[in-house]
Scaffold this motif. Structure first.
Motif, PDB file in Angstrom:
ATOM      1  N   UNK A 280       4.629  19.490 -14.486  1.00 54.67           N
ATOM      2  CA  UNK A 280       4.614  19.679 -15.933  1.00 54.67           C
ATOM      3  C   UNK A 280       3.605  20.757 -16.317  1.00 54.67           C
ATOM      4  N   UNK A 281       2.448  20.765 -15.696  1.00 52.81           N
ATOM      5  CA  UNK A 281       1.443  21.800 -15.970  1.00 52.81           C
ATOM      6  C   UNK A 281       1.992  23.170 -15.604  1.00 52.81           C
ATOM      7  N   UNK A 282       2.687  23.262 -14.486  1.00 53.94           N
ATOM      8  CA  UNK A 282       3.260  24.532 -14.063  1.00 53.94           C
ATOM      9  C   UNK A 282       4.309  25.012 -15.055  1.00 53.94           C
ATOM     10  N   UNK A 283       5.163  24.112 -15.490  1.00 52.82           N
ATOM     11  CA  UNK A 283       6.218  24.480 -16.438  1.00 52.82           C
ATOM     12  C   UNK A 283       5.606  24.953 -17.749  1.00 52.82           C
ATOM     13  N   UNK A 284       4.617  24.238 -18.253  1.00 55.68           N
ATOM     14  CA  UNK A 284       4.012  24.645 -19.524  1.00 55.68           C
ATOM     15  C   UNK A 284       3.278  25.972 -19.392  1.00 55.68           C
TER      16      UNK A 284
ATOM     17  N   UNK B  70       0.831  -1.210   0.000  1.00 58.64           N
ATOM     18  CA  UNK B  70       0.000   0.000   0.000  1.00 58.64           C
ATOM     19  C   UNK B  70       0.865   1.259   0.000  1.00 58.64           C
ATOM     20  N   UNK B  71       1.930   1.253   0.769  1.00 56.78           N
ATOM     21  CA  UNK B  71       2.821   2.412   0.817  1.00 56.78           C
ATOM     22  C   UNK B  71       3.473   2.650  -0.541  1.00 56.78           C
ATOM     23  N   UNK B  72       3.894   1.592  -1.209  1.00 55.42           N
ATOM     24  CA  UNK B  72       4.499   1.725  -2.531  1.00 55.42           C
ATOM     25  C   UNK B  72       3.491   2.282  -3.535  1.00 55.42           C
ATOM     26  N   UNK B  73       2.250   1.814  -3.476  1.00 52.37           N
ATOM     27  CA  UNK B  73       1.209   2.326  -4.366  1.00 52.37           C
ATOM     28  C   UNK B  73       0.966   3.809  -4.137  1.00 52.37           C
ATOM     29  N   UNK B  74       0.943   4.217  -2.874  1.00 48.70           N
ATOM     30  CA  UNK B  74       0.726   5.629  -2.568  1.00 48.70           C
ATOM     31  C   UNK B  74       1.876   6.483  -3.073  1.00 48.70           C
TER      32      UNK B  74
ATOM     33  N   UNK C 232       4.001  10.451  -6.936  1.00 48.92           N
ATOM     34  CA  UNK C 232       4.977  10.811  -7.960  1.00 48.92           C
ATOM     35  C   UNK C 232       4.267  11.192  -9.256  1.00 48.92           C
ATOM     36  N   UNK C 233       3.260  10.422  -9.641  1.00 49.15           N
ATOM     37  CA  UNK C 233       2.511  10.744 -10.854  1.00 49.15           C
ATOM     38  C   UNK C 233       1.812  12.090 -10.715  1.00 49.15           C
TER      39      UNK C 233
END
Length: 62
Positions: free
Chosen positions: A45-49, A28-32, A37-38
């Motif tokens: 990426x939205x901020x940079x664009x 569960x910790x790895x999934x979170x 990260x995603x």
């Protein structure tokens, strides 16, 4: 009435249950972490664009 102590089978069963819970917690910790990260990557990426488009519009006006 005298109560008996915990048997070897109960101890083994408890250790097995603890190991399963620990493994599940790790999964569960790895999934979170992957989800964070995603999400952070997309937001970054939205901020940079948006900054790049703002800079382009600003330079275009000058």
């Amino acid at each position: 009435m005298h109560r008996r102590g915990v048997g070897a089978g109960a101890i083994a069963k408890k250790k097995l249950a603890e190991a399963k819970y620990k493994e599940r917690g790790t999964v569960l910790a790895e999934d979170q972490i992957v989800q964070l990260v995603k999400a952070f990557g997309l937001r970054c990426w939205e901020w940079v664009t948006s900054i790049m488009s703002w800079a382009y519009r600003s330079l275009k006006c000058v």
